[in-house]
Design an enzyme around this catalytic site. Structure first.
Site, PDB file in Angstrom:
ATOM      1  N   CYS A  55     -25.907 -11.984 -21.461  1.00 35.12           N
ATOM      2  CA  CYS A  55     -25.659 -13.298 -20.871  1.00 35.12           C
ATOM      3  C   CYS A  55     -26.555 -13.558 -19.657  1.00 35.12           C
ATOM      4  CB  CYS A  55     -24.180 -13.460 -20.490  1.00 35.12           C
ATOM      5  SG  CYS A  55     -23.712 -12.669 -18.948  1.00 35.12           S
ATOM      6  N   CYS A  59     -27.464  -8.754 -16.995  1.00 31.34           N
ATOM      7  CA  CYS A  59     -26.819  -8.479 -18.280  1.00 31.34           C
ATOM      8  C   CYS A  59     -27.779  -8.828 -19.419  1.00 31.34           C
ATOM      9  CB  CYS A  59     -25.539  -9.300 -18.404  1.00 31.34           C
ATOM     10  SG  CYS A  59     -24.780  -9.219 -20.032  1.00 31.34           S
ATOM     11  N   GLY A 104       0.793  -1.225   0.000  1.00 34.04           N
ATOM     12  CA  GLY A 104       0.000   0.000   0.000  1.00 34.04           C
ATOM     13  C   GLY A 104       0.819   1.265   0.000  1.00 34.04           C
ATOM     14  N   CYS A 147     -22.460  -6.869 -19.273  1.00 37.83           N
ATOM     15  CA  CYS A 147     -21.282  -7.121 -18.455  1.00 37.83           C
ATOM     16  C   CYS A 147     -20.138  -6.235 -18.924  1.00 37.83           C
ATOM     17  CB  CYS A 147     -20.813  -8.566 -18.605  1.00 37.83           C
ATOM     18  SG  CYS A 147     -21.911  -9.773 -17.910  1.00 37.83           S
ATOM     19  N   CYS A 164     -18.558 -12.440 -20.041  1.00 38.38           N
ATOM     20  CA  CYS A 164     -19.851 -12.432 -20.728  1.00 38.38           C
ATOM     21  C   CYS A 164     -19.835 -13.424 -21.899  1.00 38.38           C
ATOM     22  CB  CYS A 164     -20.131 -11.014 -21.237  1.00 38.38           C
ATOM     23  SG  CYS A 164     -21.839 -10.751 -21.742  1.00 38.38           S
TER      24      CYS A 164
END
Lengths: 187, 283
Positions: free
Chosen positions: B241, B238, B29, B263, B269
């Site tokens: 899909c 979606c 980080g 998606c 997808c």
């Protein structure tokens, strides 16, 4: 300079250092895992793994401290020819190489500053052997626990208390490499 | 390919980047400064990610690039071609086949595995930058772990909007120490940052910073007890899909305001459609 200083570097530097770095990075990202690293043939007593680590990471921007037995003319000449790294004392180094007993005491190495904790030394510790047993490691990079044959526990526990400052360790033995960054808890 | 050094960058540059990556992994980080190079593409096109990828690639890698989940945008195609030509690596669009995935602003839907590396393109690495423009000050704030300002910002969100309105680049705290910008990924992706099996590397070219998350690192999205973090997405399935669990893009499809949700992860997808899942607008 002896002719042996001219040999034993990477024969295909771009590709061999890329492979070597991936091993070191995987080792640092997953403390305790053992990786193999090769491509360098440094003069004795330096291990091939330590040689490959230094060829991969060091150049004229990275002062190196050679501790104890590795501080010999053959290794000095080899490192100077292949990396151009200045050889300095422990207080000014970015990388230090040597056996565990030769590297101590650890209090002399730079541990970074609170604003730049990355300005700390990385110690390359030459070990007679390196196995996935002994000290128990936990922390970032480790799913549950890992094990590594560390030379002692107290030094790593003390180092952990300095976080986010502290030293990072790369262990080498033959062609094996492992690492323990400052985040790792050892017991 | 022989006209270039392997993976384009010269060896000294790669060593410098590699040292920064190792320190980044050792201090999860924390943003490690590095001497970012001019790349043959403009800043903002992923020069940080490209330099990190160049430093980690090996010839045996299979490389994938996504831009907001898609393999087919100009940015993704040009970076993929760049490494095909300069590193000679195999490329793929299939998430699970890739060993190195460079991404702009998404984490793939499919869970990544241990052999993989995820490289993020980061525009502004400093999470405190819009609150405190001076680098000298933000550096001190990280040093002193002084993150009150960030909580004030999230609190102001709540007082103004009734909830934390930050929806992307949502700040996280890493291992209880550093507050980190996860790059502009949707906050829907934040929970994946923590329990990730892959190594995550972040490169900001213009801002000259590299940071990292080792696998299985503790990553907590900042929040309040009475306003807990919530990974949100569009409340639709979606259209292609039918997936209800994936992050979706809203696409305007005509000038009468009609819209569809698809998606954002194109590979996810496509794989679902190939497996026989269909949404309401599937052809």
């Amino acid at each position: 300079m002896q002719p042996q200083a001219l040999t034993g570097g990477f024969t295909d530097p771009a590709v061999q250092s890329a492979h070597a770095f991936r091993s070191v990075m995987e080792a640092m990202a997953r403390p305790g895992t053992l990786r193999e690293i090769s491509g360098a043939e440094p003069p004795a007593p330096m291990s091939r793994a330590a040689g490959a680590v230094l060829l991969t990471l060091c150049d004229s921007d990275t002062p190196i401290y050679l501790a104890g037995a590795v501080d010999c003319p053959a290794v000095r000449n080899w490192l100077s020819f292949h990396t151009g790294a200045p050889l300095v004392g422990p207080a000014e180094c970015m990388f230090a190489v040597g056996s565990w007993s030769d590297l101590g005491p650890l209090s002399i190495y730079p541990i970074g500053t609170s604003e730049y904790p990355d300005r700390s030394a990385t110690l390359v510790v030459e070990c007679p052997q390196l196995t996935a047993s002994g000290a128990i490691l936990t922390g970032p990079g480790i799913k549950e626990t890992a094990a590594l044959s560390l030379p002692e526990l107290a030094a790593f526990q003390d180092n952990r208390t300095l976080y986010p400052l502290g030293l990072d360790f790369i262990f080498t033995s033959g062609v094996r490499v492992a690492a323990v960054p400052r985040t790792t808890e050892v017991s | 390919m022989s006209a270039y050094n392997f993976a384009y960058l010269d060896e000294q540059t790669k060593r410098m980047i590699r040292r920064a990556i190792l320190k980044g992994l050792a201090i999860p980080g924390y943003q490690v400064p590095f001497a970012s190079r001019e790349m043959p593409m403009p800043y903002g096109w992923g020069t940080g990610g490209v330099q990190v990828s160049a430093a980690v690639l090996i010839p045996d890698d299979t490389f994938k690039v996504i831009d907001q989940g898609s393999d087919d945008t100009t940015n993704a195609v040009s970076i993929r071609t760049f490494f095909e030509r300069t590193a000679g690596v195999e490329t793929t669009t299939v998430t699970r086949d890739a060993s190195v995935i460079q991404t702009r602003h998404r984490i793939p839907e499919e869970r990544l595995h241990e052999g993989q590396i995820l490289v993020y393109q980061v525009p502004i690495p400093e999470p405190l930058r819009f609150l405190e423009p001076r680098e000298s000050e933000t550096r001190k704030m990280h040093g002193l772990e002084e993150y009150g300002l960030m909580h004030v910002k999230l609190y102001e969100d709540i007082s103004r909007h009734g909830h934390i309105a930050t929806s992307y680049a949502y700040p996280v705290k890493v291992e209880g120490r550093y507050v980190m910008d996860p790059s502009p990924i949707p906050k829907f992706d934040n929970p994946k940052l923590g329990d990730m099996a892959a190594i995550q590397l972040f490169g900001a070219g213009r801002e000259q910073r590299i940071y990292a998350l080792p696998p299985y690192t503790q990553v907590v999205s900042l929040d309040f007890e009475d306003h807990p973090f919530e990974a949100t997405k569009a409340d639709h399935a979606c259209s292609l899909c039918g997936s209800e669990d994936s992050y979706q893009d809203e696409v305007i499809i005509d000038d009468a305001g009609r819209r569809m949700f698809v998606c954002s992860d194109a590979d996810y997808c496509k794989a679902r459609q190939a497996a026989g899942h269909h949404g309401k607008d599937a052809a």
